[in-house]
Design a protein around this motif. Sequence first.
Motif, short mmCIF file in Angstrom:
data_model
loop_
_atom_site.label_atom_id
_atom_site.label_comp_id
_atom_site.label_asym_id
_atom_site.label_seq_id
_atom_site.Cartn_x
_atom_site.Cartn_y
_atom_site.Cartn_z
N THR A 22 0.82 -1.22 0.00
CA THR A 22 0.00 0.00 0.00
C THR A 22 0.85 1.27 0.00
OG1 THR A 22 -0.12 -0.06 2.41
CG2 THR A 22 -1.91 -1.14 1.18
N TYR A 23 2.12 1.13 -0.25
CA TYR A 23 3.04 2.28 -0.27
C TYR A 23 4.00 2.12 -1.43
CZ TYR A 23 6.00 -1.22 1.91
OH TYR A 23 6.69 -2.37 2.15
N GLY A 24 4.77 3.15 -1.70
CA GLY A 24 5.76 3.09 -2.78
C GLY A 24 5.11 2.83 -4.12
N THR A 25 5.53 1.75 -4.78
CA THR A 25 5.01 1.44 -6.11
C THR A 25 3.65 0.76 -6.08
OG1 THR A 25 6.14 -0.69 -6.11
CG2 THR A 25 7.34 1.18 -7.08
N CYS A 26 3.23 0.30 -4.92
CA CYS A 26 1.94 -0.39 -4.74
C CYS A 26 1.77 -1.60 -5.65
CB CYS A 26 0.78 0.60 -4.93
SG CYS A 26 0.82 1.97 -3.77
N LYS A 27 2.86 -2.31 -5.91
CA LYS A 27 2.82 -3.46 -6.82
C LYS A 27 2.52 -4.77 -6.10
CE LYS A 27 6.18 -1.87 -10.23
NZ LYS A 27 7.47 -2.24 -10.84
N LEU A 28 1.88 -5.66 -6.82
CA LEU A 28 1.70 -7.03 -6.37
C LEU A 28 2.91 -7.86 -6.79
CD1 LEU A 28 -0.42 -9.25 -5.27
CD2 LEU A 28 -0.54 -9.84 -7.69
N ALA A 29 3.38 -7.63 -8.02
CA ALA A 29 4.54 -8.35 -8.55
C ALA A 29 5.69 -7.37 -8.68
CB ALA A 29 4.22 -8.97 -9.90
N GLU A 30 6.71 -7.59 -7.85
CA GLU A 30 7.89 -6.72 -7.86
C GLU A 30 8.87 -7.18 -8.91
OE1 GLU A 30 8.13 -4.01 -6.21
OE2 GLU A 30 6.59 -4.24 -4.68
N GLY A 31 9.35 -6.25 -9.69
CA GLY A 31 10.30 -6.58 -10.75
C GLY A 31 9.75 -6.10 -12.08
N ARG A 32 10.08 -6.82 -13.12
CA ARG A 32 9.66 -6.43 -14.47
C ARG A 32 8.15 -6.47 -14.65
NH1 ARG A 32 14.22 -7.97 -18.72
NH2 ARG A 32 15.95 -7.43 -17.38
N ASP A 33 7.69 -5.72 -15.65
CA ASP A 33 6.27 -5.71 -15.99
C ASP A 33 5.87 -7.09 -16.51
OD1 ASP A 33 3.69 -4.93 -16.62
OD2 ASP A 33 4.26 -3.85 -18.44
#
Length: 180
Positions: A95-106
């Motif tokens: 819920t902070y920063g990039t708010c990503k589920l998958a960290e790394g490449r798209d």
Amino acid sequence: MTTVDRELASDIDACCRLTGSFTLRSGQQATEYFDKYLFEGDAALLSRVAREMVQILPSDTELLGGLELGGVPIATMVSYLTGHSAVFVRKQAKTYGTCKLAEGRDVAGRRVTLIEDVITTGGAVRDATRALREAGAIVEVVVCAIDRSPEGENPLADVGLEVRAVLTKAELDAARNAAR
């Protein structure tokens, strides 16, 4: 099983099979538990498991999706051995920063092979599959270290996911019985 598989099964079984009373992620009760962190924290065993995973990866894999937490060290080792980039899939998007589920490449439009430690009912893998597909990933296969689901059943058939395992519970049981 090949001799190498039998040796690996015996070593994994001796290292990480615990007996007692355990509640699994699924809520199921079990008298046996495979503590994957015991082999994941052992560099030699982790490397052997990862080398076996490399052999069963789909040839069209573009990214490795290591599931939080146990799939992350395995995916990292498989990434090192294959040169495939890894993404690290959280249980929930932060819920902070990039708010990503998958960290790394798209992951959008990319073939992601999921990497997991132990599968029983596949709940965490099912959740990750749905979330990655919503993000545009093509997810068709999960490669796991140990498949402890009932023999001959695919617990992830409902989401169209093929399960490829380095070891099954039946193979670990056979290794245990052979060692007695």
